[in-house]
Write an enzyme that holds these catalytic residues in place. Sequence first.
Site, mmCIF file in Angstrom:
data_model
loop_
_atom_site.group_PDB
_atom_site.id
_atom_site.type_symbol
_atom_site.label_atom_id
_atom_site.label_comp_id
_atom_site.label_asym_id
_atom_site.label_seq_id
_atom_site.Cartn_x
_atom_site.Cartn_y
_atom_site.Cartn_z
ATOM 1 N N LYS A 248 42.836 2.731 60.120
ATOM 2 C CA LYS A 248 41.611 3.602 59.898
ATOM 3 C C LYS A 248 41.350 3.630 58.324
ATOM 4 O O LYS A 248 42.041 3.013 57.372
ATOM 5 C CB LYS A 248 41.856 4.955 60.244
ATOM 6 C CG LYS A 248 41.621 4.800 61.969
ATOM 7 C CD LYS A 248 41.957 6.161 62.637
ATOM 8 C CE LYS A 248 41.573 6.152 63.975
ATOM 9 N NZ LYS A 248 41.804 7.452 64.565
ATOM 10 N N ARG B 54 49.156 5.076 68.695
ATOM 11 C CA ARG B 54 47.989 4.166 69.256
ATOM 12 C C ARG B 54 47.718 3.031 68.117
ATOM 13 O O ARG B 54 47.071 3.383 67.086
ATOM 14 C CB ARG B 54 46.687 4.802 69.583
ATOM 15 C CG ARG B 54 45.789 4.174 70.195
ATOM 16 C CD ARG B 54 44.466 4.934 70.563
ATOM 17 N NE ARG B 54 43.232 4.260 70.965
ATOM 18 C CZ ARG B 54 42.327 3.720 70.400
ATOM 19 N NH1 ARG B 54 42.378 3.672 69.144
ATOM 20 N NH2 ARG B 54 41.269 2.983 70.979
#
Length: 278
Positions: free
Chosen positions: A223, A257
């Site tokens: 991210k 995740r």
Amino acid sequence: MSTIWESRDRVLVDGPTPRVMGIVNVTPDSFSDGGRWAEHDAAVAHGERLAAEGADILDVGGESTRPGSEVVPVAEEIRRVAPVIERLARLGVAISIDTMKPEVAREALAAGACVINDVSGLRDDRMAEVAAEAGAAVVVMHMQGTPQTMQDDPRYDDVVGEVFDYLAGRIRWCESRGIPRSRIAIDPGIGFGKTYEHNRDLLRRLDRFATLDRALLLGISRKGLLKTMTGKGMAERLTASVVSSLAGCTLGANVVRVHDVGPMVDAIKVWNEIRGWE
């Protein structure tokens, strides 16, 4: 007592070892892999590789939730994910459907999924009905706004307190809609309607969310905040993704995740060995 997260037919988390959720994006516009797995055969092959690398759960999604992404029609999202889930379910690994749409969730569960991972936090009341009827596990995430608007100008007076209260409230709401507490996991939503500072503060205080006594999922892999932290581009964030995910585990994350399953599985194995846990 260890946190238990389960669906009707399997236990997903039942001890101190964090579980690894591998990402299978069946989309042409994912932020991380640019549609590499958009075709069914490619997505299935990718999911098979992640399972072979040790993924405990495969999270299949047919609609990108990157900032500014476009909404995918229900029929198209079902076309993307249902055949992939049906084939991957034959591996015996748990399958999660990453969707905000009850209609998509229903078809995915019929195809073999056992988890609904809803980044909207089950805002559509029908999602709870689908989960309760099927005995599915759910992941309830916090997101300010929608994927189309979430990064316009996110603001909080106390991001940790507000996200904590939201998730606590959603746990109670899910229970009131017939989803047993043991089937609920929570996700603070790193990168979803938050600035870099908001994300950093949530990560620093992740242990507070563990006090909700629900399985805690952390999704930080590749991210944008990792670019801010390291200056690295998308293809160079493997180390940062593994380290940040493992740091989350030390603060109570039960599920991470990730895109890069093999390195994450190895990191957890080493961490467990050092701790003396199995």
